[in-house]
Design a protein around this motif. Structure first.
Motif, PDB file in Angstrom:
ATOM      1  N   ASP A  49       0.829  -1.208   0.000  1.00  0.00           N
ATOM      2  CA  ASP A  49       0.000   0.000   0.000  1.00  0.00           C
ATOM      3  C   ASP A  49       0.862   1.256   0.000  1.00  0.00           C
ATOM      4  O   ASP A  49       0.569   2.236  -0.704  1.00  0.00           O
ATOM      5  CB  ASP A  49      -0.918   0.020   1.218  1.00  0.00           C
ATOM      6  N   PHE A  50       1.923   1.246   0.792  1.00  0.00           N
ATOM      7  CA  PHE A  50       2.810   2.401   0.873  1.00  0.00           C
ATOM      8  C   PHE A  50       3.478   2.656  -0.472  1.00  0.00           C
ATOM      9  O   PHE A  50       3.648   3.811  -0.883  1.00  0.00           O
ATOM     10  CB  PHE A  50       3.876   2.179   1.948  1.00  0.00           C
ATOM     11  N   TYR A  51       3.868   1.605  -1.141  1.00  0.00           N
ATOM     12  CA  TYR A  51       4.480   1.733  -2.460  1.00  0.00           C
ATOM     13  C   TYR A  51       3.556   2.471  -3.422  1.00  0.00           C
ATOM     14  O   TYR A  51       3.996   3.341  -4.191  1.00  0.00           O
ATOM     15  CB  TYR A  51       4.785   0.340  -3.016  1.00  0.00           C
ATOM     16  N   LEU A  52       2.293   2.130  -3.395  1.00  0.00           N
ATOM     17  CA  LEU A  52       1.324   2.775  -4.283  1.00  0.00           C
ATOM     18  C   LEU A  52       1.142   4.248  -3.915  1.00  0.00           C
ATOM     19  O   LEU A  52       0.983   5.107  -4.795  1.00  0.00           O
ATOM     20  CB  LEU A  52      -0.012   2.039  -4.213  1.00  0.00           C
ATOM     21  N   LEU A  53       1.181   4.538  -2.630  1.00  0.00           N
ATOM     22  CA  LEU A  53       1.098   5.928  -2.181  1.00  0.00           C
ATOM     23  C   LEU A  53       2.274   6.739  -2.722  1.00  0.00           C
ATOM     24  O   LEU A  53       2.101   7.855  -3.228  1.00  0.00           O
ATOM     25  CB  LEU A  53       1.067   5.965  -0.648  1.00  0.00           C
ATOM     26  N   LYS A  54       3.476   6.170  -2.644  1.00  0.00           N
ATOM     27  CA  LYS A  54       4.669   6.875  -3.135  1.00  0.00           C
ATOM     28  C   LYS A  54       4.652   7.001  -4.656  1.00  0.00           C
ATOM     29  O   LYS A  54       5.126   8.000  -5.213  1.00  0.00           O
ATOM     30  CB  LYS A  54       5.923   6.133  -2.682  1.00  0.00           C
ATOM     31  N   LEU A  55       4.125   6.005  -5.327  1.00  0.00           N
ATOM     32  CA  LEU A  55       3.981   6.087  -6.776  1.00  0.00           C
ATOM     33  C   LEU A  55       3.095   7.282  -7.140  1.00  0.00           C
ATOM     34  O   LEU A  55       3.434   8.082  -8.035  1.00  0.00           O
ATOM     35  CB  LEU A  55       3.373   4.792  -7.312  1.00  0.00           C
ATOM     36  N   ALA A  56       1.979   7.414  -6.448  1.00  0.00           N
ATOM     37  CA  ALA A  56       1.066   8.525  -6.709  1.00  0.00           C
ATOM     38  C   ALA A  56       1.733   9.863  -6.405  1.00  0.00           C
ATOM     39  O   ALA A  56       1.587  10.834  -7.166  1.00  0.00           O
ATOM     40  CB  ALA A  56      -0.197   8.362  -5.862  1.00  0.00           C
ATOM     41  N   TYR A  57       2.492   9.938  -5.312  1.00  0.00           N
ATOM     42  CA  TYR A  57       3.133  11.194  -4.929  1.00  0.00           C
ATOM     43  C   TYR A  57       4.138  11.652  -5.982  1.00  0.00           C
ATOM     44  O   TYR A  57       4.142  12.822  -6.395  1.00  0.00           O
ATOM     45  CB  TYR A  57       3.829  11.048  -3.575  1.00  0.00           C
ATOM     46  N   HIS A  58       5.004  10.751  -6.433  1.00  0.00           N
ATOM     47  CA  HIS A  58       6.029  11.155  -7.394  1.00  0.00           C
ATOM     48  C   HIS A  58       5.436  11.452  -8.773  1.00  0.00           C
ATOM     49  O   HIS A  58       5.936  12.333  -9.486  1.00  0.00           O
ATOM     50  CB  HIS A  58       7.117  10.094  -7.481  1.00  0.00           C
ATOM     51  N   ALA A  59       4.382  10.751  -9.153  1.00  0.00           N
ATOM     52  CA  ALA A  59       3.694  11.082 -10.401  1.00  0.00           C
ATOM     53  C   ALA A  59       3.064  12.473 -10.288  1.00  0.00           C
ATOM     54  O   ALA A  59       3.150  13.291 -11.213  1.00  0.00           O
ATOM     55  CB  ALA A  59       2.631  10.031 -10.701  1.00  0.00           C
ATOM     56  N   TYR A  60       2.452  12.737  -9.147  1.00  0.00           N
ATOM     57  CA  TYR A  60       1.849  14.049  -8.896  1.00  0.00           C
ATOM     58  C   TYR A  60       2.907  15.153  -8.951  1.00  0.00           C
ATOM     59  O   TYR A  60       2.716  16.186  -9.604  1.00  0.00           O
ATOM     60  CB  TYR A  60       1.170  14.033  -7.535  1.00  0.00           C
ATOM     61  N   GLU A  61       4.045  14.942  -8.288  1.00  0.00           N
ATOM     62  CA  GLU A  61       5.113  15.933  -8.263  1.00  0.00           C
ATOM     63  C   GLU A  61       5.699  16.185  -9.650  1.00  0.00           C
ATOM     64  O   GLU A  61       6.023  17.316 -10.000  1.00  0.00           O
ATOM     65  CB  GLU A  61       6.227  15.474  -7.311  1.00  0.00           C
ATOM     66  N   LEU A  62       5.835  15.129 -10.440  1.00  0.00           N
ATOM     67  CA  LEU A  62       6.371  15.280 -11.795  1.00  0.00           C
ATOM     68  C   LEU A  62       5.438  16.144 -12.644  1.00  0.00           C
ATOM     69  O   LEU A  62       5.882  17.102 -13.291  1.00  0.00           O
ATOM     70  CB  LEU A  62       6.564  13.909 -12.443  1.00  0.00           C
ATOM     71  N   PHE A  63       4.151  15.819 -12.638  1.00  0.00           N
ATOM     72  CA  PHE A  63       3.187  16.594 -13.430  1.00  0.00           C
ATOM     73  C   PHE A  63       3.091  18.030 -12.920  1.00  0.00           C
ATOM     74  O   PHE A  63       3.030  18.984 -13.713  1.00  0.00           O
ATOM     75  CB  PHE A  63       1.814  15.926 -13.398  1.00  0.00           C
ATOM     76  N   TYR A  64       3.096  18.197 -11.619  1.00  0.00           N
ATOM     77  CA  TYR A  64       2.992  19.534 -11.026  1.00  0.00           C
ATOM     78  C   TYR A  64       4.199  20.387 -11.413  1.00  0.00           C
ATOM     79  O   TYR A  64       4.061  21.561 -11.765  1.00  0.00           O
ATOM     80  CB  TYR A  64       2.896  19.412  -9.505  1.00  0.00           C
TER      81      TYR A  64
END
Length: 319
Positions: free
Chosen positions: A152-167
């Protein structure tokens, strides 16, 4: 174009191309592992929900947190002598610090969560306050015993870094550190997706922990810089520098990169052999970034010392 861009833009192009090329084979590796080890490669039933909720939470909290911090710094916390009231410099500094407050909250939260997940696992080295003398990150691969909630934590970090890249690609294109920042997120995302797909979660979790933990001290220093008294600034700087050297300059190459090479070099596993070089490339790229940012830290310190000496010299002349 800055000279560093001649390094990072080719790296971004090469890394993105290689990532896409290997990404096309991810499903075949995953299918291969699921066929041979179905009990060890069960899909997370909440995968889509976790990723979507993580994105939503980031979208919801970022603006209010940054706006509250920006107002506080702009109206009250920034010293008026260095950043005059209603000046552009004051507004820019307040905005930068507000972004750092948001990152500090994120890094502190993820570090605490990951420590809680890894605390009693065999993967947390004694050099990271764990109990393991020599963590074996690939023992019984791909059926390593995984700590509860690590998936679950891995998926959370995946979402965070994808969000940061797009942002970053939308709002931070004008920043001086834009190329290395984008390069960092591309490499990190590639590592997360790759390691998640082929069940490299233990080594991926340790890499995440190193980065988030050192980023806490980096964020604290950036919040202190030019705002608090010089003694506090220098104390936070040396704490940041010490953590960076320990975690990213020493532990990462010795206990992650070298350990990875040693622990998989005799493997006969098809997936490990097929992904050996691409993953080694990614972690070496991260280490190159660590060295580059360490250089900037030292250069920044030297510049501040010279500026401080210059001010002292001018003041003595005026007397």
């Amino acid at each position: 174009m800055s000279s560093k861009n001649y390094l990072f833009y080719p790296l971004i192009l090469t890394t993105t191309t290689w990532t896409i090329n290997h990404g096309l084979n991810l499903s075949s590796y995953n299918k291969y592992l699921k066929t041979l080890y179905p009990e060890c490669m069960e899909s997370n039933e909440n995968r889509n929900v976790i990723v979507m909720m993580s994105f939503l939470i980031l979208l919801i909290i970022q603006h209010p947190v940054e706006e509250a911090a920006r107002q506080a710094f702009f109206n009250y916390l920034l010293p008026a002598k260095k950043f005059p009231k209603n000046s552009i410099e004051r507004a820019e500094k307040a905005q930068m610090l507000s972004e750092r407050v948001h990152k500090l909250i994120v890094y502190t939260t993820t570090t605490c969560l990951l420590y809680g997940i890894l605390w009693n696992s065999p993967y947390l080295s004694k050099y990271l306050l764990g109990s393991s003398e020599d963590p074996q990150l690939f023992m019984n691969y791909p059926c390593q015993p995984l700590p509860k909630y690590l998936d679950d934590f891995y998926l959370l970090k995946l979402a965070y870094h994808a969000y940061e890249l797009f942002y970053s690609m939308i709002y931070h294109r004008g920043r001086l550190d834009f190329p290395e920042y984008v390069f960092h997120h591309i490499v990190t995302l590639a590592l997360i997706v790759k390691s998640y797909s082929i069940n490299y979660l233990p080594i991926g979790a340790i890499i995440m922990l190193l980065h988030d933990l050192s980023d806490i001290f980096l964020s604290i220093f950036k919040l202190c810089c030019d705002v608090l008294p010089m003694k506090i600034q220098m104390t936070s700087y040396f704490i940041m520098l010490t953590s960076w050297i320990y975690l990213r300059m020493w532990f990462f190459p010795v206990n992650v990169i070298y350990a990875y090479i040693l622990q998989v070099q005799d493997s006969k596993d098809y997936v490990i052999l097929e992904n050996y070089w691409i993953l080694l490339y990614f972690v070496i790229c991260l280490y190159v970034l660590h060295i580059f940012w360490f250089y900037l830290m030292i250069r920044g310190l030297i510049k501040r010392i010279r500026d401080f000496d210059s001010v002292i010299f001018k003041n003595s002349e005026n007397k």
